[in-house]
Design a protein around this motif. Sequence first.
Motif, PDB file in Angstrom:
ATOM      1  N   ALA A 107       0.669  -1.115  -0.034  1.00  0.00           N
ATOM      2  CA  ALA A 107       0.080   0.116  -0.120  1.00  0.00           C
ATOM      3  C   ALA A 107       0.784   1.272  -0.072  1.00  0.00           C
ATOM      4  O   ALA A 107       0.220   2.298  -0.343  1.00  0.00           O
ATOM      5  N   VAL A 150      -0.052   1.775  -5.800  1.00  0.00           N
ATOM      6  CA  VAL A 150      -0.899   2.398  -5.384  1.00  0.00           C
ATOM      7  C   VAL A 150      -1.720   3.231  -6.413  1.00  0.00           C
ATOM      8  O   VAL A 150      -3.028   3.287  -6.528  1.00  0.00           O
ATOM      9  N   ASN A 201      -3.499   0.402  -8.314  1.00  0.00           N
ATOM     10  CA  ASN A 201      -4.823   0.072  -7.648  1.00  0.00           C
ATOM     11  C   ASN A 201      -5.990   0.961  -7.786  1.00  0.00           C
ATOM     12  O   ASN A 201      -7.118   0.599  -7.991  1.00  0.00           O
TER      13      ASN A 201
END
Length: 856
Positions: free
Chosen positions: A507, A513, A516
């Motif tokens: 993350a 990031v 995603n």
Amino acid sequence: MQIFTFPLLAARLAGGFSRPARLQDLDPAIRAALDAGGLAELEGVRRLPGTARSIARTLARVWQADLDLERLADHSARLAELAEIERRVRANLPAGVLTPRDLRDGALARVTHAPATLGPIEIDRVAAIALVWRPLLAALAKTVPLAWRDPGTLETTWFPGQIVVSDVGPPASISVTSCANPRAEIVEALRWMRELIASGRARPSEIAICATATEEWDEHFLVLVADSELPLHFSHGMPALASREGQACAALADVLLNGLSQDRIRRLFGHARGRSRALADLQADWSLGLRPGAALLELDQWRRALDEGAGRHADGVDPRPIVMPVLQLLARGPEAATQAGALLLGTAARTLWTEALRRAPAEALEFTLQDLRLPDGRDPGAAVAWCPASHVAGAPRPWVRMLGMTSRSWPRRAVEDPLIPSHILPRAVLDADPITERDRRAFAVIARHATQGCVLSRSRRNPQGGQLSASPLIPQGISPQVLKRARIPQHAFSEADRILARPDEAAASPALVAANLCWRNWRRPAVTAHDGQVRGDHPQIARAISEIQSATSLRLMLRDPLAFVWRYALGWQAVSEDDQPLALDARAYGELVHELLKHAVDALEPTPGYARASRQEIEATLAGATEAIRARWPLERSVPPALLWKHTLAAAAQLALKALTLDETFQPGTRSWTELAFGHGRAGATTHDLPWSPNAQVAIPGTEVSVQGSIDRLDLTGDGRAVRVSDYKTGVEPRRADEIVLGRGAELQRVIYAIAAGQLLPDSPRVIARLVFLGDEEPRAYRLPDVDQTIAELGSHVTAAVALLRAGRALPGPDAQEEHNDFRIALPASPATYFQIKNAAFMGAFGEFARIWGCR
């Protein structure tokens, strides 16, 4: 102490500079035997590329089984022909090079010298001994001490020497894992390997990973090990095509087998330049002047293309004396393979090339190069071994992981010999040690010596998705551990695997990031930055809007604003393919027809003048234009093969003739032009007197947008009061063509032509704008009902598009959903689902701009 194989042992005893026949010796001898002809049953296949290899394998089985083909010749015509081939092969072998049976017989004749030449003999961990060597061992046992240490088989009653069995300790308990597919097996194997090394439980030299055949896993290992940097040794060698030298050989084979093309030659020269004798002096910019879109599939096309680009080299060095002889050699195809390899490949690549040509004819290079192997350069004593099971059986390691434990691999099924099937000679006679038994024996040896750990790994599905059943060699009663691909391992084998196992760390990765967020935004029913939304008045978009537009760019602006930004603000372009097409696509075909029109009219002006030319003069001029384009287009873009290219040109010329003879002039004195440029000074514009300057600016009324282009045809009356512009369409006429006005933003050419004619001609003449469909038997023309109203309507739509782009809402439009969208690769992989989720949000963001997609 010396280490021998059985053939080398026999050669040492036979003396006289004898040595066993290798594949390098057998292949040319077998080819020579086949070339001699005189065969009956094998005559039909003797010239096929794989015949020599099949005969080599059959003879190897015959020799290992200690069969005498001369004695068996009376049993079958096939055996008689193979006996004749064997005689020819033995005669064609170099002096001192012997087949296994001849080598064995030569050693038997000098067995009394064994104490002086050999001394005590120990056979160490050989799983099985072929029948051909057993008589020699029986004779040696009478003269020197003979022992067999750790035989891999229980069938040793025939052995005349001492059997020595080492105490290796009890084998470790066996565990079984079930993985999704072969790649997942490798991922788990590397995790297991990393865990053993990192924990200190095993050194790399104590670990082995094996399979009965390695081909299914080799490429995955190459990729994943490079990412992990783990010490893995390919004991059977790395695929040659994974090396730079192998790729150079592949590039040369591609040219010789598939013919000349610009892409293939550039790739070959990229590998060979600076490494070969023929291209040692070739400069880096040798291809300057070659059109990237030209396929250049023939030697004459290369010659003319290089002639045109010869004067563009700033250093004045002409590449043609270097390039043309090489191209002439390559144009000969596979027959020039030997000479081409010597001239164009470096030393290491040339060795691979020679080996590939030795194994099979040049026509089979595509397959032989895939079979070649190279040493990986790692020290096997300091690395984990990845190898066939037979290698581990000969050199066992205490930690072992066996891959591919399915019914089709452990054990493999024995197959009939293609030249001596079982109805000619029983399989048990020809193949006394079948592959099925060898695999079972290897499994037993490996498992017995795996004293620290033994893992049996199998895939649930093959690479194609088919289900796989477990191997019968897996012990009963062991429950497999099912390993899912998304599981979190205790030890990761690479950086990517580590991040996958740690969601919190993933993350924090900016790249993950962003990826995603992009994925989540694509699944949200709202307009996001990943759908084309940017900040308002973006300078790149403002620059793209301020440039002079064409009908193509305006169509993208109106039909797919996101593609407009990608193409004209970011400069993205579709990659041009130089493979030879069987037919021109619709766009290229239309360009061909328009270019024929331009050449023909340019040739007719000013004398006798297109408007005054007879049909015969037009046809003659069009024939000349066709010949000029026939020679020039292959130097600029990919065209179909010669016969199809001839028919394509003929069909295009017919459409051009229809366009040039479509109708009579308005009245006496009418002038006509084709491909009449406006809004730019395009190189190659017509040189006869024009009704306006090609540099004159044309703007869409009521907007800030300027346009440029070329009018397919313009007819101007002698008094200058009326003008007709025509947009030629080479495709089939669509339904309800008479109702087309802007075609939902797709048909803009004739409206732009009308704007140019109205603004650039003096005295504001009456403008007639029409679409002309040439694809049917009879061409049909459809006038624009109200030119002024359509121009005003176009201006309002363009104004709305500009406002939309300046506001930062560059979203995908209807053209984004087309199958042949050049930018489809930049959209989500499932565009239908994507647009279904986003459609309502997109329509809300487009607002009034979306009216263009509902107009006629």
